[in-house]
Design a protein around this motif. Sequence first.
Motif, mmCIF file in Angstrom:
data_model
loop_
_atom_site.group_PDB
_atom_site.id
_atom_site.type_symbol
_atom_site.label_atom_id
_atom_site.label_comp_id
_atom_site.label_asym_id
_atom_site.label_seq_id
_atom_site.Cartn_x
_atom_site.Cartn_y
_atom_site.Cartn_z
ATOM 1 N N THR A 167 0.941 -1.254 -0.118
ATOM 2 C CA THR A 167 -0.070 0.150 0.165
ATOM 3 C C THR A 167 0.811 1.111 -0.084
ATOM 4 O O THR A 167 0.187 2.389 -0.252
ATOM 5 N N ARG A 168 2.250 1.081 0.346
ATOM 6 C CA ARG A 168 2.993 2.033 0.284
ATOM 7 C C ARG A 168 3.547 2.554 -1.060
ATOM 8 O O ARG A 168 3.851 1.632 -1.871
ATOM 9 N N PRO A 169 3.951 3.708 -1.229
ATOM 10 C CA PRO A 169 4.707 4.171 -2.486
ATOM 11 C C PRO A 169 5.603 3.494 -2.943
ATOM 12 O O PRO A 169 6.474 3.282 -2.046
ATOM 13 N N SER A 170 5.676 3.063 -4.095
ATOM 14 C CA SER A 170 7.203 2.310 -4.498
ATOM 15 C C SER A 170 8.159 3.328 -4.299
ATOM 16 O O SER A 170 8.319 4.203 -4.648
ATOM 17 N N PRO A 171 9.321 2.840 -3.806
ATOM 18 C CA PRO A 171 10.787 3.620 -3.661
ATOM 19 C C PRO A 171 11.517 3.832 -4.927
ATOM 20 O O PRO A 171 12.519 4.407 -4.883
ATOM 21 N N LEU A 172 11.177 2.926 -6.022
ATOM 22 C CA LEU A 172 11.848 3.108 -7.191
ATOM 23 C C LEU A 172 12.016 4.412 -7.697
ATOM 24 O O LEU A 172 13.196 4.832 -8.306
ATOM 25 N N PRO A 173 10.885 5.036 -7.945
ATOM 26 C CA PRO A 173 11.153 6.725 -8.593
ATOM 27 C C PRO A 173 12.152 7.302 -7.741
ATOM 28 O O PRO A 173 13.152 8.097 -8.258
ATOM 29 N N ASP A 174 12.319 7.394 -6.334
ATOM 30 C CA ASP A 174 13.169 8.224 -5.633
ATOM 31 C C ASP A 174 14.582 7.741 -5.838
ATOM 32 O O ASP A 174 15.583 8.386 -5.786
ATOM 33 N N GLN A 175 14.670 6.270 -6.086
ATOM 34 C CA GLN A 175 16.055 5.720 -6.083
ATOM 35 C C GLN A 175 16.719 6.018 -7.436
ATOM 36 O O GLN A 175 17.768 6.566 -7.663
ATOM 37 N N LEU A 176 15.679 5.918 -8.552
ATOM 38 C CA LEU A 176 15.968 6.420 -10.077
ATOM 39 C C LEU A 176 16.461 7.926 -9.799
ATOM 40 O O LEU A 176 17.386 8.422 -10.664
ATOM 41 N N THR A 177 15.597 8.659 -9.328
ATOM 42 C CA THR A 177 16.079 10.171 -9.132
ATOM 43 C C THR A 177 17.437 10.431 -8.638
ATOM 44 O O THR A 177 18.321 11.188 -9.206
ATOM 45 N N LYS A 178 17.958 9.938 -7.786
ATOM 46 C CA LYS A 178 19.140 9.881 -7.247
ATOM 47 C C LYS A 178 20.046 9.197 -7.908
ATOM 48 O O LYS A 178 21.316 10.004 -8.080
ATOM 49 N N ILE A 179 19.991 8.169 -8.789
ATOM 50 C CA ILE A 179 20.934 7.600 -9.707
ATOM 51 C C ILE A 179 21.214 8.645 -10.862
ATOM 52 O O ILE A 179 22.437 8.743 -11.301
ATOM 53 N N PHE A 180 19.969 9.144 -11.319
ATOM 54 C CA PHE A 180 20.047 10.117 -12.211
ATOM 55 C C PHE A 180 21.089 11.189 -11.961
ATOM 56 O O PHE A 180 21.950 11.813 -13.027
ATOM 57 N N ALA A 181 20.892 11.895 -10.728
ATOM 58 C CA ALA A 181 21.725 12.920 -10.666
ATOM 59 C C ALA A 181 23.265 12.704 -10.324
ATOM 60 O O ALA A 181 23.940 13.401 -10.749
ATOM 61 N N THR A 182 23.572 11.223 -9.868
ATOM 62 C CA THR A 182 24.907 11.046 -9.866
ATOM 63 C C THR A 182 25.472 10.673 -11.125
ATOM 64 O O THR A 182 26.362 11.251 -11.715
ATOM 65 N N HIS A 183 24.513 10.462 -12.219
ATOM 66 C CA HIS A 183 24.900 9.855 -13.446
ATOM 67 C C HIS A 183 25.112 11.204 -14.251
ATOM 68 O O HIS A 183 26.266 11.552 -15.009
ATOM 69 N N ASP A 184 24.127 12.284 -14.041
ATOM 70 C CA ASP A 184 24.263 13.563 -14.697
ATOM 71 C C ASP A 184 25.533 14.478 -13.981
ATOM 72 O O ASP A 184 26.328 14.812 -14.902
ATOM 73 N N ALA A 185 26.089 14.054 -13.065
ATOM 74 C CA ALA A 185 27.190 14.754 -12.420
ATOM 75 C C ALA A 185 28.351 14.599 -12.881
ATOM 76 O O ALA A 185 29.216 15.130 -13.280
ATOM 77 N N ILE A 186 28.677 13.075 -13.150
ATOM 78 C CA ILE A 186 29.649 12.406 -13.868
ATOM 79 C C ILE A 186 29.865 13.123 -15.386
ATOM 80 O O ILE A 186 30.896 13.399 -15.887
ATOM 81 N N THR A 187 28.593 13.113 -16.012
ATOM 82 C CA THR A 187 28.720 13.433 -17.379
ATOM 83 C C THR A 187 29.050 15.040 -17.356
ATOM 84 O O THR A 187 29.787 15.521 -18.372
ATOM 85 N N ALA A 188 28.661 15.736 -16.510
ATOM 86 C CA ALA A 188 28.911 17.098 -16.497
ATOM 87 C C ALA A 188 30.406 17.333 -16.210
ATOM 88 O O ALA A 188 31.053 18.315 -16.711
ATOM 89 N N ARG A 189 31.055 16.510 -15.529
ATOM 90 C CA ARG A 189 32.456 16.706 -15.189
ATOM 91 C C ARG A 189 33.340 16.027 -16.483
ATOM 92 O O ARG A 189 34.228 16.852 -16.791
ATOM 93 N N TRP A 190 32.610 15.211 -17.154
ATOM 94 C CA TRP A 190 33.533 14.778 -18.552
ATOM 95 C C TRP A 190 33.180 16.001 -19.434
ATOM 96 O O TRP A 190 34.135 16.127 -20.127
ATOM 97 N N LEU A 191 32.165 16.563 -19.318
ATOM 98 C CA LEU A 191 31.712 17.696 -20.483
ATOM 99 C C LEU A 191 32.798 18.816 -20.075
ATOM 100 O O LEU A 191 33.266 19.651 -21.282
ATOM 101 N N GLU A 192 33.311 19.047 -18.814
ATOM 102 C CA GLU A 192 34.226 20.261 -18.705
ATOM 103 C C GLU A 192 35.473 19.731 -19.390
ATOM 104 O O GLU A 192 36.299 20.864 -19.700
ATOM 105 N N TYR A 193 35.972 18.750 -19.720
ATOM 106 C CA TYR A 193 37.073 18.276 -20.457
ATOM 107 C C TYR A 193 36.667 18.405 -21.743
ATOM 108 O O TYR A 193 37.359 19.017 -22.939
#
Length: 248
Positions: free
Chosen positions: A65-91
């Motif tokens: 009955t409780r909301p699935s935790p998957l969206p919150d997990q994906l949001t956090k993983i997206f943030a990490t993924h995007d942060a690495i890509t941003a670091r790469w784009l700096e080069y």
Amino acid sequence: MNDILHFLGSYWWLAFPLAGIGAGAFRRFEHLSAERHKRRLEVIKAKGELRSVRMDAGQDPQPITRPSPLPDQLTKIFATHDAITARWLEYELDVARLIAFPTMSDGRQDLTAAFLRAKKVADSLRPASADAKVTPDAVSEYRGAVTDYEVAFDLAERDARRVRDSQFSATERKRLATAQQLLAVALDQSATPAERQVAYRRVRDEVDGLLSISDEAVDLLEQKVALQLEPGRTAAGERGPASAEPRP
């Protein structure tokens, strides 16, 4: 018969220690039997608990009955993924960084190649959105790929900062050093438009064949140089783009 009676009459006192030994042996037997019974009960209990767990695993006794935790997990993983890509784009998008740390753009380097492969895997496993219908296993696989992506980038970046241009020949290192100096002139507001334009063109010549510079990085560099020039005019004073030379 008389001999037996005579023996019993002579050694009647042995009855007491023998009785004690027999009683002790009986008590030990009872104790061992109790221990075996206790262990048997424990085994039966453990088997019953294991059977219950297996049965529960194959059923869905209570709806979630409780909301699935998957969206919150994906949001956090997206943030990490995007942060690495941003670091790469700096080069990837900064010519000055690429000149300073050239192996970051060289896919022939083992660590850089490993990073680019990890990036490709993470990008391919990324769900379309945090609300996408994905399984927990898919989220776990994506999280692992992003972790590999982050580790691979860190290794490639540390190695690039360590080796810098040491893998180039003396002549090539001199060309990269010259390119760095010219780039500073191209972006220097105190330099004349003609000096900045000439410096920009020479930067392109010096790094040609040494570095793999993306079209996006060239576009950004041209925009920066154009901002240093008089609006709408080239170094020769004619209207037109900041760089009159086509990119190779």
